[in-house]
Design a protein around this motif. Structure first.
Motif, mmCIF file in Angstrom:
data_model
loop_
_atom_site.group_PDB
_atom_site.id
_atom_site.type_symbol
_atom_site.label_atom_id
_atom_site.label_comp_id
_atom_site.label_asym_id
_atom_site.label_seq_id
_atom_site.Cartn_x
_atom_site.Cartn_y
_atom_site.Cartn_z
ATOM 1 N N LEU A 138 -8.091 -2.888 4.358
ATOM 2 C CA LEU A 138 -7.034 -2.216 5.113
ATOM 3 C C LEU A 138 -6.998 -2.633 6.574
ATOM 4 N N MET A 164 0.806 -1.211 0.000
ATOM 5 C CA MET A 164 0.000 0.000 0.000
ATOM 6 C C MET A 164 0.842 1.266 0.000
ATOM 7 N N MET A 178 -0.243 4.176 -2.516
ATOM 8 C CA MET A 178 -0.619 5.494 -2.008
ATOM 9 C C MET A 178 0.340 6.589 -2.470
ATOM 10 N N SER A 228 -8.072 5.640 1.778
ATOM 11 C CA SER A 228 -7.512 5.271 3.077
ATOM 12 C C SER A 228 -8.474 5.535 4.230
ATOM 13 N N SER A 229 -9.483 6.393 4.008
ATOM 14 C CA SER A 229 -10.441 6.701 5.061
ATOM 15 C C SER A 229 -11.827 6.118 4.798
ATOM 16 N N GLU A 262 -6.260 9.537 -0.454
ATOM 17 C CA GLU A 262 -6.785 10.008 0.821
ATOM 18 C C GLU A 262 -8.208 9.497 1.046
#
Length: 238
Positions: free
Chosen positions: A237, A199, A203, A227-228, A224
């Motif tokens: 994740l 990752m 990323m 990832s959230s 971003e």
């Protein structure tokens, strides 16, 4: 118009649905990541795009043309090159000759040896593989073999390159070198679509990321946003 677009791509293997109604697009000049758990359908989707599998349902458009139904060599000559998770070089040929073969047979109409030899040299230099130039592919290290996969793909003069886990198994220094090369590939004018489980690599270089789980697209967005995303965190994740 996107450079690559998939419409409701579905791929069944008997009773197993490996890719389930996936829509996606890649714009010219992007680096787009494709992530998800093992068995999510990532490599199957690559195989559909590159002609190794025909979709059960759906259409693949590349550079304004439908390409589903074409053979892999035809897709390659349209301008899509790909690497494999497990490197597949011509083992008894040198690194240089492997790249040369990509140029000779992977381009539209083929290429002459007179034209392809300097192009192969340029790619070897670009990938910093001069030390392996005359090494038989079967004797290359894992990192060199992974880099050779990229070199053979670049030799076909693609508009789009599909990279399938090119940093898997590499140490942190080797990984950083490959990440830098991916950025340089994009800077050279080649669009990048890549599958990766590391990752940090995804990323750091992706403009956008698609996430698959059980064959379905569960998210798409910037690093971003991905990832959230709670669905991504739950499915992948952790």
């Amino acid at each position: 118009m996107p450079l690559l677009r998939g419409e409701r791509i579905r791929k069944d293997f008997g009773g197993l649905r490996a890719v389930d109604d996936v829509d996606f697009h890649i714009d010219e000049g992007e680096i787009v990541g494709l992530v998800g758990p093992n068995g999510a359908g990532k490599t199957t989707l690559f195989n559909v795009v590159s002609g190794y599998y025909q979709p059960t349902v759906g259409k693949v458009h590349f550079d304004g043309e439908e390409i589903q139904g074409l053979q892999p060599y035809q897709v390659c000559r349209k301008g899509i090159a790909r690497t494999f998770q497990v490197p597949r070089p011509l083992l008894k040929l040198s690194v240089f000759t492997n790249v040369l073969v990509g140029c000779l047979f992977g381009r539209p109409g083929g290429g002459s040896e007179a034209d392809c030899r300097p192009e192969a040299e340029r790619i070897i230099d670009f990938l910093s593989m001069g030390a392996y130039r005359n090494t038989l592919a079967q004797m290359a290290t894992l990192a060199a073999s992974k880099t050779l996969e990229i070199g053979r793909a670049l030799a076909t003069a693609p508009k789009l390159i599909l990279l399938d886990e090119v940093v898997a198994g590499l140490n942190p220094i080797e990984t950083e070198r490959v990440i830098a090369k991916i950025q340089q590939i994009r800077e050279s004018g080649i669009t990048v679509f890549f599958v990766e489980h590391v990752m940090r690599a995804v990323m750091s270089v992706s403009d956008r990321i698609y996430v698959l789980n059980f064959g379905r697209r569960i998210a798409e967005g910037s690093p971003e946003q991905i990832s959230s995303n709670p669905d991504v965190i739950e499915a992948y994740l952790g």
